[in-house]
Design a protein around this motif. Structure first.
Motif, PDB file in Angstrom:
ATOM      1  N   GLY A   1       0.803  -1.219   0.000  1.00  0.00           N
ATOM      2  CA  GLY A   1       0.000   0.000   0.000  1.00  0.00           C
ATOM      3  C   GLY A   1       0.830   1.260   0.000  1.00  0.00           C
ATOM      4  O   GLY A   1       0.396   2.306  -0.494  1.00  0.00           O
ATOM      5  N   THR A   2       2.032   1.198   0.540  1.00  0.00           N
ATOM      6  CA  THR A   2       2.899   2.383   0.589  1.00  0.00           C
ATOM      7  C   THR A   2       3.307   2.812  -0.821  1.00  0.00           C
ATOM      8  O   THR A   2       3.347   4.000  -1.127  1.00  0.00           O
ATOM      9  N   GLU A   3       3.598   1.815  -1.659  1.00  0.00           N
ATOM     10  CA  GLU A   3       4.055   2.102  -3.024  1.00  0.00           C
ATOM     11  C   GLU A   3       2.953   1.919  -4.056  1.00  0.00           C
ATOM     12  O   GLU A   3       3.199   2.097  -5.246  1.00  0.00           O
ATOM     13  N   ASN A   4       1.729   1.545  -3.593  1.00  0.00           N
ATOM     14  CA  ASN A   4       0.625   1.243  -4.532  1.00  0.00           C
ATOM     15  C   ASN A   4       1.081   0.251  -5.591  1.00  0.00           C
ATOM     16  O   ASN A   4       0.941   0.484  -6.804  1.00  0.00           O
ATOM     17  N   THR A   5       1.609  -0.869  -5.113  1.00  0.00           N
ATOM     18  CA  THR A   5       2.234  -1.838  -6.001  1.00  0.00           C
ATOM     19  C   THR A   5       1.714  -3.242  -5.736  1.00  0.00           C
ATOM     20  O   THR A   5       1.543  -3.638  -4.589  1.00  0.00           O
ATOM     21  N   LEU A   6       1.492  -3.960  -6.820  1.00  0.00           N
ATOM     22  CA  LEU A   6       1.178  -5.386  -6.745  1.00  0.00           C
ATOM     23  C   LEU A   6       2.482  -6.146  -6.935  1.00  0.00           C
ATOM     24  O   LEU A   6       3.259  -5.811  -7.840  1.00  0.00           O
ATOM     25  N   LEU A   7       2.725  -7.137  -6.101  1.00  0.00           N
ATOM     26  CA  LEU A   7       3.986  -7.867  -6.128  1.00  0.00           C
ATOM     27  C   LEU A   7       3.752  -9.343  -6.430  1.00  0.00           C
ATOM     28  O   LEU A   7       2.695  -9.895  -6.119  1.00  0.00           O
ATOM     29  N   LEU A   8       4.757  -9.969  -7.019  1.00  0.00           N
ATOM     30  CA  LEU A   8       4.746 -11.411  -7.202  1.00  0.00           C
ATOM     31  C   LEU A   8       6.154 -11.920  -6.912  1.00  0.00           C
ATOM     32  O   LEU A   8       7.083 -11.653  -7.679  1.00  0.00           O
ATOM     33  N   GLN A   9       6.303 -12.601  -5.803  1.00  0.00           N
ATOM     34  CA  GLN A   9       7.574 -13.229  -5.460  1.00  0.00           C
ATOM     35  C   GLN A   9       7.585 -14.632  -6.035  1.00  0.00           C
ATOM     36  O   GLN A   9       6.700 -15.434  -5.726  1.00  0.00           O
ATOM     37  N   MET A  10       8.575 -14.916  -6.851  1.00  0.00           N
ATOM     38  CA  MET A  10       8.653 -16.213  -7.519  1.00  0.00           C
ATOM     39  C   MET A  10       9.922 -16.925  -7.077  1.00  0.00           C
ATOM     40  O   MET A  10      11.035 -16.433  -7.326  1.00  0.00           O
ATOM     41  N   ASN A  11       9.764 -18.046  -6.425  1.00  0.00           N
ATOM     42  CA  ASN A  11      10.889 -18.850  -5.939  1.00  0.00           C
ATOM     43  C   ASN A  11      10.902 -20.203  -6.640  1.00  0.00           C
ATOM     44  O   ASN A  11       9.899 -20.623  -7.231  1.00  0.00           O
ATOM     45  N   SER A  12      12.024 -20.868  -6.546  1.00  0.00           N
ATOM     46  CA  SER A  12      12.176 -22.212  -7.135  1.00  0.00           C
ATOM     47  C   SER A  12      11.687 -22.238  -8.575  1.00  0.00           C
ATOM     48  O   SER A  12      10.906 -23.105  -8.988  1.00  0.00           O
ATOM     49  N   LEU A  13      12.146 -21.281  -9.332  1.00  0.00           N
ATOM     50  CA  LEU A  13      11.674 -21.133 -10.706  1.00  0.00           C
ATOM     51  C   LEU A  13      12.083 -22.322 -11.571  1.00  0.00           C
ATOM     52  O   LEU A  13      13.152 -22.925 -11.379  1.00  0.00           O
ATOM     53  N   LYS A  14      11.205 -22.647 -12.520  1.00  0.00           N
ATOM     54  CA  LYS A  14      11.411 -23.766 -13.422  1.00  0.00           C
ATOM     55  C   LYS A  14      11.409 -23.244 -14.864  1.00  0.00           C
ATOM     56  O   LYS A  14      10.812 -22.202 -15.136  1.00  0.00           O
ATOM     57  N   PRO A  15      12.018 -23.959 -15.783  1.00  0.00           N
ATOM     58  CA  PRO A  15      12.003 -23.527 -17.193  1.00  0.00           C
ATOM     59  C   PRO A  15      10.582 -23.316 -17.717  1.00  0.00           C
ATOM     60  O   PRO A  15      10.358 -22.416 -18.542  1.00  0.00           O
ATOM     61  N   GLU A  16       9.639 -24.087 -17.227  1.00  0.00           N
ATOM     62  CA  GLU A  16       8.253 -23.943 -17.698  1.00  0.00           C
ATOM     63  C   GLU A  16       7.583 -22.682 -17.171  1.00  0.00           C
ATOM     64  O   GLU A  16       6.453 -22.373 -17.573  1.00  0.00           O
ATOM     65  N   ASP A  17       8.243 -21.947 -16.293  1.00  0.00           N
ATOM     66  CA  ASP A  17       7.722 -20.651 -15.847  1.00  0.00           C
ATOM     67  C   ASP A  17       8.065 -19.541 -16.840  1.00  0.00           C
ATOM     68  O   ASP A  17       7.601 -18.406 -16.683  1.00  0.00           O
ATOM     69  N   THR A  18       8.871 -19.851 -17.832  1.00  0.00           N
ATOM     70  CA  THR A  18       9.247 -18.868 -18.839  1.00  0.00           C
ATOM     71  C   THR A  18       8.027 -18.359 -19.592  1.00  0.00           C
ATOM     72  O   THR A  18       7.249 -19.154 -20.134  1.00  0.00           O
TER      73      THR A  18
END
Length: 115
Positions: A72-89
């Motif tokens: 809310g401070t930055e009026n931002t939507l975030l997406l933290q992505m961990n353990s990324l896989k090639p199929e996340d491309t």
């Protein structure tokens, strides 16, 4: 409403990336916020969503690895992505809906995961 996505890039499998989507209005004014992604030759799919009450929903393929949140401070939507896989491309798009401003989309940011 304007949405500006950022944070994409290239990473090796198992790595992490964090995506941001800056909104021109209060992030908490939207009834529905989401990240979608589209891989080459495929349809655009929902990845994660969050409602104005804070309820979240994730695609089965990213459960336990991705986390959607709002700043809310930055009026931002975030997406933290961990353990990324090639199929996340894919190209990742942010999306926001309000009954007052309708449905809005960001411009997309490329995420590339190499094996």
């Amino acid at each position: 409403v304007q949405l500006q996505a950022s944070g994409g890039g290239s990473v090796q499998a198992g790595g992490s990336l964090s995506l941001s989507c800056a909104a021109s209005g209060s992030i908490f004014s939207f009834h529905f916020l989401a990240w979608h992604r589209q891989a080459p030759g495929k349809q655009r799919d929902l990845v994660a969503a969050i409602t104005n009450t804070g309820n979240t929903n994730y695609a089965d393929s990213v459960k336990g690895r991705f986390t959607i949140s709002r700043d809310g401070t930055e009026n931002t939507l975030l997406l933290q992505m961990n353990s990324l896989k090639p199929e996340d491309t894919a190209v990742y798009y942010c999306n926001a809906y309000s009954p007052y401003s309708g449905n809005s989309w960001g411009q997309g940011t490329q995420v590339t995961v190499s094996s």
